[in-house]
Scaffold this active site. Structure first.
Site, PDB file in Angstrom:
ATOM      1  N   SER A 180      34.225  39.672  34.359  1.00 54.56           N
ATOM      2  CA  SER A 180      35.152  39.726  35.487  1.00 54.56           C
ATOM      3  C   SER A 180      36.100  38.530  35.509  1.00 54.56           C
ATOM      4  CB  SER A 180      34.382  39.806  36.809  1.00 54.56           C
ATOM      5  OG  SER A 180      33.708  41.042  36.924  1.00 54.56           O
ATOM      6  N   ASP A 194      29.495  36.094  36.096  1.00 50.81           N
ATOM      7  CA  ASP A 194      30.094  37.313  35.528  1.00 50.81           C
ATOM      8  C   ASP A 194      31.324  36.966  34.699  1.00 50.81           C
ATOM      9  OD1 ASP A 194      31.129  39.776  34.946  1.00 50.81           O
ATOM     10  OD2 ASP A 194      31.206  40.500  37.017  1.00 50.81           O
ATOM     11  N   GLN A 254      27.702  37.249  40.579  1.00 48.44           N
ATOM     12  CA  GLN A 254      29.156  37.085  40.582  1.00 48.44           C
ATOM     13  C   GLN A 254      29.592  35.762  39.965  1.00 48.44           C
ATOM     14  OE1 GLN A 254      30.556  37.705  44.560  1.00 48.44           O
ATOM     15  NE2 GLN A 254      30.353  39.935  44.452  1.00 48.44           N
ATOM     16  N   TYR A 314      31.349  50.386  36.962  1.00 49.16           N
ATOM     17  CA  TYR A 314      32.302  50.830  35.951  1.00 49.16           C
ATOM     18  C   TYR A 314      32.668  52.288  36.193  1.00 49.16           C
ATOM     19  CZ  TYR A 314      30.728  46.652  33.462  1.00 49.16           C
ATOM     20  OH  TYR A 314      30.413  45.365  33.117  1.00 49.16           O
ATOM     21  N   ARG A 348      26.336  43.471  37.200  1.00 53.18           N
ATOM     22  CA  ARG A 348      27.365  43.338  38.231  1.00 53.18           C
ATOM     23  C   ARG A 348      26.739  43.554  39.606  1.00 53.18           C
ATOM     24  NH1 ARG A 348      33.214  45.667  36.104  1.00 53.18           N
ATOM     25  NH2 ARG A 348      33.825  43.714  35.118  1.00 53.18           N
TER      26      ARG A 348
END
Length: 390
Positions: free
Chosen positions: A134, A131, A128, A229, A123
């Site tokens: 997500s 990912d 991005q 996280y 992450r």
């Protein structure tokens, strides 16, 4: 020329897949050969003809498809038996759940299969666009609100009517990660009064920016991992959280729990006495039900009622909007492949020193090469040895 293959998903009730025709065109522009299993997009109403028009070869036999592959890209991992169809050094890319599937990882090593676990994509800003956790979690947040709204006997927005004023529903979201923030945003768009809580107080500003209230609970020292996280709470902190949020839960029409710990069992946030304090007709959505649950009494894959409160633990949340979930996951895969595509010889360029690949490659040349997994496997092995000695 590298052959990319996309098998159909075999998991029961799964509607998503790993590629759309637009992705096939993009892979072809890279210089890859693309093969897809017949019927791969049937659940989302994408025909084999559309894949063929985009440039894919349609293969009916799953075993033949896998035996052709240089790279296998899918949503769920292949079965152990299917690994026998792969050539040595084939690369597989999918969700692998390597923390809980050590035997499968061992078989990958035995077969000298290179593997990338999509849930372990780092992450960081560079990642991005790849990912998948997500992208799917964002859709999950939306779907959970919609499922809760369908079960609730009340409307969500305030309504001024000739017959009187209807108060807005009260929604409490526990966890303000990607899924939680999307749940907050969706509930606010639908007109609900929303409150949220997260152990990471740094996300309070994001909650407020969406128009929701942030429940401030003093838990002492908390924080987040380098990957973003939430860190696990101590037993004492868990007791404080449960006690302080109980009043907000009892006063809510909808409660959505999204707390999951990367690679570990999710924490139990709501016990049965707290469930029983809610008004009959209220709804709880337990995002983590499939992995052990945030809510005592929730059942993976089911919707149950306890003391008049509906508890939704159906899971596979992104599957509820399968077309868009496929679009996002397929794009995540393409962005990963294209990031490391070597144009001179049309191959995926492996580099274990790269910060992205070192985070998500699990097995390579018969070895577990991921540092995080090596550490966890060593800890588990040590714990097993201690138990046997005891």
């Amino acid at each position: 020329m590298t052959i990319l293959v996309f098998p159909a998903e075999l998991k029961s009730q799964e509607k998503r897949c790993a590629v759309l025709p637009v992705n096939v065109k993009a892979y072809k522009l890279l210089g890859a050969t693309v093969q897809v299993q017949a019927g791969i997009g049937a659940a989302i109403h994408v025909t084999d003809e559309e894949y063929a028009e985009a440039g894919a070869d349609i293969v009916t036999s799953r075993s033949e498809l896998l035996s052709n592959a240089d790279i296998v890209l899918s949503l769920h991992k292949l079965s152990v038996d299917e690994l026998a169809h792969l050539k040595p050094s084939t690369m597989i890319v999918s969700y692998l759940d390597p923390f809980n599937e050590r035997d499968f990882v061992t078989r990958l090593c035995d077969k000298h299969i290179t593997s990338i676990s999509m849930e372990m994509i780092p992450r960081i800003s560079r990642c991005q666009k790849m990912d998948a956790l997500s992208s799917q979690a964002s859709l999950a947040g939306y779907v959970m609100v919609m499922q809760a709204a369908n079960q609730l006997n009340n409307v969500l927005p305030m309504m001024m009517t000739p017959a009187g004023t209807l108060k807005p529903a009260k929604v409490f979201v526990i966890g303000a990660g990607v899924a939680g923030l999307q749940a907050i945003a969706t509930a606010k768009r639908l007109g609900a009064s929303v409150t949220a809580f997260d152990t990471r107080t740094v996300v309070a500003e994001q909650v407020h920016s969406l128009g929701a209230k942030f429940l401030d609970i003093d838990l002492g020292e908390t924080g987040e991992t380098g990957q973003g996280y939430a860190q696990a709470l101590t037993p004492e902190q868990m007791q404080i959280q449960q006690r302080e949020q109980a009043k907000c839960i009892a006063d809510s029409d909808i409660v959505i729990t999204t707390a999951q710990l990367f690679g570990r069992k999710p924490p139990q946030l709501i016990n049965l006495p707290t469930v029983e304090s809610m008004q009959a007709g209220s709804v709880i959505v337990d995002m983590a039900a499939e992995n052990g649950g945030n809510v005592e009494g929730s059942i993976a894959g089911e919707v149950i009622t306890h003391n008049g409160v509906t508890i939704i633990g159906t899971g596979s949340w992104a599957n509820g909007v399968a077309k868009h979930a496929t679009q996002m996951y397929a794009n995540n895969l393409f962005n990963l492949v294209s990031e490391f595509w070597h144009k001179e010889d049309n191959t995926f360029s492996l580099d274990l020193e790269d910060e992205v690949q070192s985070g998500c490659i699990v097995t390579y040349q018969g070895q577990v090469v991921n540092a995080m997994l090596q550490s966890i496997y060593a800890e588990n092995h040590s714990s097993t040895d201690q138990k046997e000695e005891a």
